[in-house]
Design an enzyme around this catalytic site. Structure first.
Site, PDB file in Angstrom:
ATOM      1  CG  HIS A   1      35.179  12.536  25.902  1.00  0.00           C
ATOM      2  ND1 HIS A   1      34.645  11.598  24.991  1.00  0.00           N
ATOM      3  CD2 HIS A   1      36.285  12.723  25.506  1.00  0.00           C
ATOM      4  CE1 HIS A   1      35.514  11.319  23.888  1.00  0.00           C
ATOM      5  NE2 HIS A   1      36.496  12.161  24.237  1.00  0.00           N
TER       6      HIS A   1
ATOM      7  CG  ASP B   1       9.930  52.130  18.079  1.00  0.00           C
ATOM      8  OD1 ASP B   1      10.697  51.870  17.158  1.00  0.00           O
ATOM      9  OD2 ASP B   1      10.150  51.795  19.134  1.00  0.00           O
TER      10      ASP B   1
ATOM     11  CG  HIS C   1      15.516  44.527  15.444  1.00  0.00           C
ATOM     12  ND1 HIS C   1      14.888  43.987  16.483  1.00  0.00           N
ATOM     13  CD2 HIS C   1      15.221  45.885  15.617  1.00  0.00           C
ATOM     14  CE1 HIS C   1      14.570  44.732  17.536  1.00  0.00           C
ATOM     15  NE2 HIS C   1      14.609  46.065  16.904  1.00  0.00           N
TER      16      HIS C   1
ATOM     17  CD  GLU D   1      12.273  50.000  21.573  1.00  0.00           C
ATOM     18  OE1 GLU D   1      11.258  49.180  21.474  1.00  0.00           O
ATOM     19  OE2 GLU D   1      13.192  49.731  21.000  1.00  0.00           O
ATOM     20  CD  GLU D   2      16.093  48.528  19.257  1.00  0.00           C
ATOM     21  OE1 GLU D   2      15.442  47.381  19.522  1.00  0.00           O
ATOM     22  OE2 GLU D   2      15.592  49.199  18.182  1.00  0.00           O
TER      23      GLU D   2
ATOM     24  NE  ARG E   1       7.029  38.689  19.819  1.00  0.00           N
ATOM     25  CZ  ARG E   1       8.133  39.729  20.004  1.00  0.00           C
ATOM     26  NH1 ARG E   1       7.686  40.728  20.621  1.00  0.00           N
ATOM     27  NH2 ARG E   1       9.130  39.515  19.604  1.00  0.00           N
TER      28      ARG E   1
ATOM     29  CG  ASP F   1      17.705  52.212  22.547  1.00  0.00           C
ATOM     30  OD1 ASP F   1      17.003  52.824  22.330  1.00  0.00           O
ATOM     31  OD2 ASP F   1      17.931  51.158  22.875  1.00  0.00           O
TER      32      ASP F   1
ATOM     33  CG  ASP G   1      13.913  50.319  15.520  1.00  0.00           C
ATOM     34  OD1 ASP G   1      13.154  50.914  16.202  1.00  0.00           O
ATOM     35  OD2 ASP G   1      14.094  48.960  15.563  1.00  0.00           O
TER      36      ASP G   1
ATOM     37  CB  THR H   1      33.023  14.916  21.094  1.00  0.00           C
ATOM     38  OG1 THR H   1      34.302  14.609  21.601  1.00  0.00           O
ATOM     39  CG2 THR H   1      33.227  14.521  19.589  1.00  0.00           C
TER      40      THR H   1
END
Length: 493
Positions: free
Chosen positions: A244, A212, A461, A183-184, A359, A118, A149, A346
């Protein structure tokens, strides 16, 4: 002392192996146009797993993979991994996972090659120089979504098996494939499938290979670690509806202001994570690691030029690589609910949601990080004395993965790289997250190696993703050589 006759036999065996590799490599070279056309056919299938409208293409992609492996004589199965629930209550079948087996000789090692077919979304108007689903070769580079990838690496593994078969050479090891199509978007259903087949499909697997990932420079690499990922939503809700700004601005406490205020407390301008307890949990950098990073080939100036920045967070190679691979980072990805279209509007959004991630690295625990982030943001928010409501949720908690570089599997990888490229590989870690590696490690208990063939500048990506013809073809040879090197690992009794 070695007897002359035995020495002659060993010399003949060594020569045979050398000749065998040469013949296999020559076959690959003579069939590279065929391999490029195979990649062209696969890239043409818009197997975007994030777009439910492309689900038929994704199912077709998995069928194409299965048919290819069946034609090669593999024992192939299409394994159902569940359904996706859509917002309206409907369900949509996830693409089946393809498994295949080549050989079942109990006197040989068995390896399992994992990959996915994928891809990330891609449109020409996003800034691609070529049609992302029409593989285009420019100056030796093969441009197309999914080229690097992960379609070319999957095909390279297939070509490696085909080459042995075409020359009527016995595979030096038994080979299994596990190819998925989600996977993605998080490998939906794959963890449960691996657990369910732990004692069947994986029972005789000795080693698992993941391709990968990519090199860090022009030097080939072996990857021995990846970071994990804790992905968060932080939602601030205020008025019952959008307002507003000319009528209500200055009289209501705006959710967007609150949200930006708390996001600004996550990380300092110098990159220091400000959430208590995060940095303290990180495994210290050892002298051995420092030396390993020092020896890695890495051009900082080219790196800056390639990504289009004039300055990086760190000014020396070791610090940069360490913070890329083995230290945690905070990244803010976007805000949902705010006005983001072109033009002017606005509006004061009634509810806004920030998306950010941390991470993970050893020795961090995602469950503890969830608590640390949630408690910290609520404490910061409380100091604002805002009447708005804050909700923090963690939607992904993927753990990092780390392998032993002294394992014979890595020695086999080094020998294979030396055989094909006549150079020693860099040993690198990956800043991104490949959750299936940790799943394989925890569920199967098998040894894992990441054996990349993608280039350091392939643009995964991103717009204009590519893989070079060189990496694709030589990568096929690398897989051929690696299978032979794995066969030399002493079998446990």
């Amino acid at each position: 002392m070695m007897f002359p006759a035995l020495a002659s036999i060993l010399l003949l065996i060594s020569s045979a192996r050398s000749f065998q590799y040469t013949e296999l490599a020559q076959y690959v070279d003579s069939h590279q146009e065929e391999y490029v056309e195979a990649l062209r056919d696969w890239v043409a299938i818009e197997s975007d797993s994030s777009d439910i409208l492309r689900r038929p293409d994704l199912h077709r992609m998995m069928d194409v993979v299965a048919q290819k492996l069946q034609l090669m004589g593999g024992t192939v199965q299409l394994v159902q991994v569940g359904e996706q629930e859509l917002p309206g209550g409907q369900t949509l079948e996830f693409p089946k996972v393809v498994t295949a087996e080549f050989g079942n000789d109990t006197n040989k090692h068995t390896v399992c090659a994992y990959g996915h077919v994928d891809v990330q979304p891609a449109k020409l108007e996003d800034g691609w120089a070529t049609d992302p689903y029409n593989l285009t070769e420019i100056n030796g580079n093969l441009y197309g979504r999914g080229a690097s990838d992960n379609k070319a690496p999957v095909l390279a593994w297939i070509h490696a098996i085909e080459t042995y078969q075409a020359l009527n050479m016995e595979l030096p090891v038994n080979v299994k494939f596990l190819i998925e199509g989600m996977e993605e978007t998080g490998s939906n259903g794959l963890d449960a499938m691996i657990l369910a087949q732990r004692d069947t499909f994986f029972s005789d697997v000795d080693y698992i290979i993941i391709s990968d990932c990519g090199w860090r420079s022009r030097r080939p690499a072996l990857t021995y670690g990846t970071r994990g990922n804790c992905y968060f939503f932080a939602e601030v809700e205020g008025p019952k509806q959008d307002l507003h700004s000319g009528v209500y601005g200055g009289v209501v406490i705006e959710p967007m202001t609150d949200l930006i205020g708390i996001l600004d407390t996550l990380i300092s301008p110098s990159g220091k994570i400000l959430i208590p307890g995060i940095r303290e949990a990180v495994a210290p950098l050892s002298d051995e690691e420092w030396k390993m990073y020092q020896d890695i080939e890495f051009d900082m100036n080219y790196y800056k030029e390639n990504i289009g920045v004039s300055q990086l967070m760190y000014n020396n190679k070791v610090d940069l690589l360490a913070h890329m691979w083995r230290y945690p980072t905070v990244s803010i990805h976007g805000i949902q609910g705010a006005f983001s279209a072109s033009g002017t509007k606005t509006v004061i959004p009634a509810k806004v949601t920030a998306k950010f991630s941390i991470r993970q690295v050893p020795n961090m625990d995602p469950a503890l990080v969830k608590k640390q982030v949630t408690d910290y943001l609520h404490s910061v928010f409380a100091k604002r004395k805002s009447p708005n409501k804050l909700e923090v949720t963690m939607v992904i908690g993927a753990k990092p993965w780390l392998a032993d570089t002294q394992h014979p599997l890595y020695e086999a990888g080094k020998a294979a790289v030396k055989k094909v490229f006549n150079i020693d590989p860099d040993l690198i870690r990956e800043g991104g997250t490949i959750p299936v590696a940790k799943t394989f490690q925890d569920v199967t208990g098998k040894s894992i190696i990441m054996l990349p063939i993608g280039g350091f500048d392939d643009g995964l990506h991103s717009q204009n993703e590519k893989i070079s013809r060189y990496n694709y073809i030589e990568g096929t040879k690398l897989f051929i050589a690696f299978l032979n090197e794995v066969s030399q690992i002493k079998m446990s009794v």
